[in-house]
Design an enzyme around this catalytic site. Structure first.
Site, PDB file in Angstrom:
ATOM      1  N   PHE A  64       0.860  -1.184   0.000  1.00 34.88           N
ATOM      2  CA  PHE A  64       0.000   0.000   0.000  1.00 34.88           C
ATOM      3  C   PHE A  64       0.891   1.227   0.000  1.00 34.88           C
ATOM      4  CE2 PHE A  64      -3.026   2.922   2.221  1.00 34.88           C
ATOM      5  CZ  PHE A  64      -4.160   2.712   1.449  1.00 34.88           C
ATOM      6  N   GLY A  65       0.996   1.900  -1.147  1.00 33.14           N
ATOM      7  CA  GLY A  65       1.942   2.995  -1.313  1.00 33.14           C
ATOM      8  C   GLY A  65       1.335   4.355  -1.051  1.00 33.14           C
ATOM      9  N   THR A  79       2.182   6.393   2.385  1.00 31.38           N
ATOM     10  CA  THR A  79       3.092   7.201   3.196  1.00 31.38           C
ATOM     11  C   THR A  79       4.345   7.602   2.417  1.00 31.38           C
ATOM     12  OG1 THR A  79       2.342   6.132   5.223  1.00 31.38           O
ATOM     13  CG2 THR A  79       4.467   7.237   5.309  1.00 31.38           C
ATOM     14  N   GLU A  80       4.755   8.851   2.600  1.00 36.97           N
ATOM     15  CA  GLU A  80       5.953   9.369   1.945  1.00 36.97           C
ATOM     16  C   GLU A  80       6.938   9.876   2.993  1.00 36.97           C
ATOM     17  OE1 GLU A  80       3.743  10.773  -2.193  1.00 36.97           O
ATOM     18  OE2 GLU A  80       4.786  12.271  -0.972  1.00 36.97           O
ATOM     19  N   PRO A  81       8.202  10.101   2.609  1.00 36.30           N
ATOM     20  CA  PRO A  81       9.179  10.593   3.583  1.00 36.30           C
ATOM     21  C   PRO A  81       8.741  11.872   4.287  1.00 36.30           C
ATOM     22  CG  PRO A  81      10.308   9.845   1.610  1.00 36.30           C
ATOM     23  CD  PRO A  81       8.843   9.777   1.307  1.00 36.30           C
ATOM     24  N   SER A 123       1.004  11.425   8.684  1.00 29.67           N
ATOM     25  CA  SER A 123      -0.384  11.692   9.061  1.00 29.67           C
ATOM     26  C   SER A 123      -1.076  12.617   8.066  1.00 29.67           C
ATOM     27  CB  SER A 123      -0.435  12.314  10.457  1.00 29.67           C
ATOM     28  OG  SER A 123       0.065  11.418  11.425  1.00 29.67           O
ATOM     29  N   GLY A 143      10.008  -9.991  34.962  1.00 31.09           N
ATOM     30  CA  GLY A 143      11.194  -9.417  35.570  1.00 31.09           C
ATOM     31  C   GLY A 143      12.353  -9.375  34.590  1.00 31.09           C
ATOM     32  N   GLU A 160      -1.126   3.292  10.157  1.00 29.91           N
ATOM     33  CA  GLU A 160      -2.554   3.366   9.781  1.00 29.91           C
ATOM     34  C   GLU A 160      -3.293   4.383  10.652  1.00 29.91           C
ATOM     35  OE1 GLU A 160      -4.663  -0.081   8.583  1.00 29.91           O
ATOM     36  OE2 GLU A 160      -2.838  -1.187   8.089  1.00 29.91           O
ATOM     37  N   THR A 200      -1.906   7.452  13.644  1.00 24.90           N
ATOM     38  CA  THR A 200      -1.415   7.458  15.018  1.00 24.90           C
ATOM     39  C   THR A 200      -2.575   7.550  16.006  1.00 24.90           C
ATOM     40  OG1 THR A 200      -1.240   9.862  15.123  1.00 24.90           O
ATOM     41  CG2 THR A 200       0.683   8.659  14.254  1.00 24.90           C
TER      42      THR A 200
END
Length: 385
Positions: free
Chosen positions: A123-124, A126-128, A132, A341, A365, A367
């Site tokens: 799924f393309g 998000t970019e650098p 959001s 622990g 997907e 925040t």
């Protein structure tokens, strides 16, 4: 309200549990250390029908409802969230979106391959520079002079399945409108000239998952590679992510359940001061907090699946489930680590990995903060965007 699973749903959940025990659990530590899941798992997921859930049998799918899909996703998340991500993205974000928005020929070409595990999707979106703020993506697709193709330039970041995928559901700007206006969706085969991929190593969690950066330099695709109408890409992406949040929530339930199972098991075996630590009230408090989070997250997730299957509006409920379940998974894993622990800090035991895997669930997907904005907007009618 009847919360009992029917016979088919019970069988699907048991099938998933057996699959996890046979194909995933024996390898989790090695895959995490190597930062690489064995790619043969994809064909196995396809063979058992997990990559075709909710997809019509006409296109090679295995049918079923969205609650069955959540049950499988939960069990995969309980086993290894890196494997769960393969299904959530290739099926949940890509195949389901093709089924909902694709033309008949796109469905016939891609869906049988994706559901069988012969092809994998990513799924393309998000970019650098745009996470959001997905409406501000910079990747651009320009129609050529004769109108028969688009030339795409840009880059994508943190793409699950990126180096394994055979097709990218890619979002690019085709118009000059502000914000999300003018964004379109494309199905881009990953062997298209000009598309390069780089694996991202050194992640905190989901270490076995094939996460990548994609770079597109004069990538040429035919005009019929567009998915849905031109300029509707943002709507397509948001509709995919609404269902995707249900899948992430289910995976988080799996993480929290794994944390509960591990904490209960260890507390019954570990002795301090002459008796099992399970007998101490503060340890019981940690375990009871995990148990409440598991049940609450599961019920919120099942509610989303029920709304989807009944054809009712579910986006706000999905944001609620994703928000609560992702934060609950972090709490559950952290509490389980406290029960273990010092041993919880060693990767021979499961809870450290659960905590590392859970942490990213509050980020991708959408925040936790974005989910709160979505919920707040739905309740007040006032948009923060």
């Amino acid at each position: 309200m009847n919360l009992d699973l029917d016979e088919e749903q019970t069988a699907v959940r048991q099938l998933a549990r057996d699959f996890v025990g046979r194909e995933i659990a024996p390898h989790v530590i090695d895959w995490d250390r190597a930062e690489n899941v064995d790619r043969s798992i994809v064909k196995k997921l396809g063979a058992v029908g997990f990559l075709g859930l909710t997809i019509d049998e006409e296109y090679g799918g295995s049918g079923g409802d969205h609650l069955a899909y959540c049950l499988v996703t939960e069990e995969l998340g309980r086993g290894d969230s890196s494997v769960r991500g393969i299904v959530s993205v290739s099926l949940g974000l890509v195949a389901k979106t093709i089924a909902a928005w694709g033309r008949a020929e796109q469905k016939r070409y891609w869906l049988p391959r994706l559901t069988a595990g012969e092809a994998l999707g990513c799924f393309g979106l998000t970019e650098p520079g745009t996470g959001s703020d997905a409406g501000s993506l910079a990747t651009r697709a320009v129609r050529d002079a004769d109108g028969g193709a688009y030339v795409i330039n840009g880059s994508k970041m943190f793409i699950t399945n990126g180096t394994w995928a055979d097709v990218v559901l890619l979002f690019a700007r085709t118009g000059d409108g502000p914000g999300h206006r003018g964004v379109s969706a494309f199905l881009v085969p990953t062997d298209t000239p000009g598309l390069t991929r780089r694996t991202i190593h050194g992640k905190l969690g989901l270490r076995g998952q094939a996460t990548a950066e994609l770079v597109l330099e004069d990538v040429r695709v035919p005009a019929d590679a567009m998915l849905g109408p031109e300029g509707k890409g943002f709507s397509i992406a948001m509709s995919a992510l609404a269902k995707g949040r249900m899948s992430v929530a289910a995976g988080c339930v799996g993480i929290a359940q794994a944390a509960l199972d591990a904490a209960v098991g260890y507390a019954g075996e570990r002795e301090q001061f002459g008796k099992p630590i399970a007998s101490y009230q503060l340890v019981q408090e940690l375990i009871s907090d995990i148990a409440v989070d598991v049940d609450a997250a599961r019920l919120l997730t099942w509610r989303v699946a029920d709304l989807v299957d009944r054809g009712e509006e579910f986006a706000t409920a999905a944001s609620k489930a994703k928000l609560f379940a992702s934060e609950a998974a972090v709490r559950a894993a952290n509490n389980a680590l406290q029960v273990f622990g010092g041993y919880g800090y060693i990767d021979e035991y499961p809870v450290g990995k659960l905590l590392r895997d859970a942490r990213v669930m509050t980020l991708y997907e959408g925040t936790s903060q974005i989910q709160k904005l979505i919920i707040g907007r739905a309740l007040t009618g006032v948009s923060a965007f």
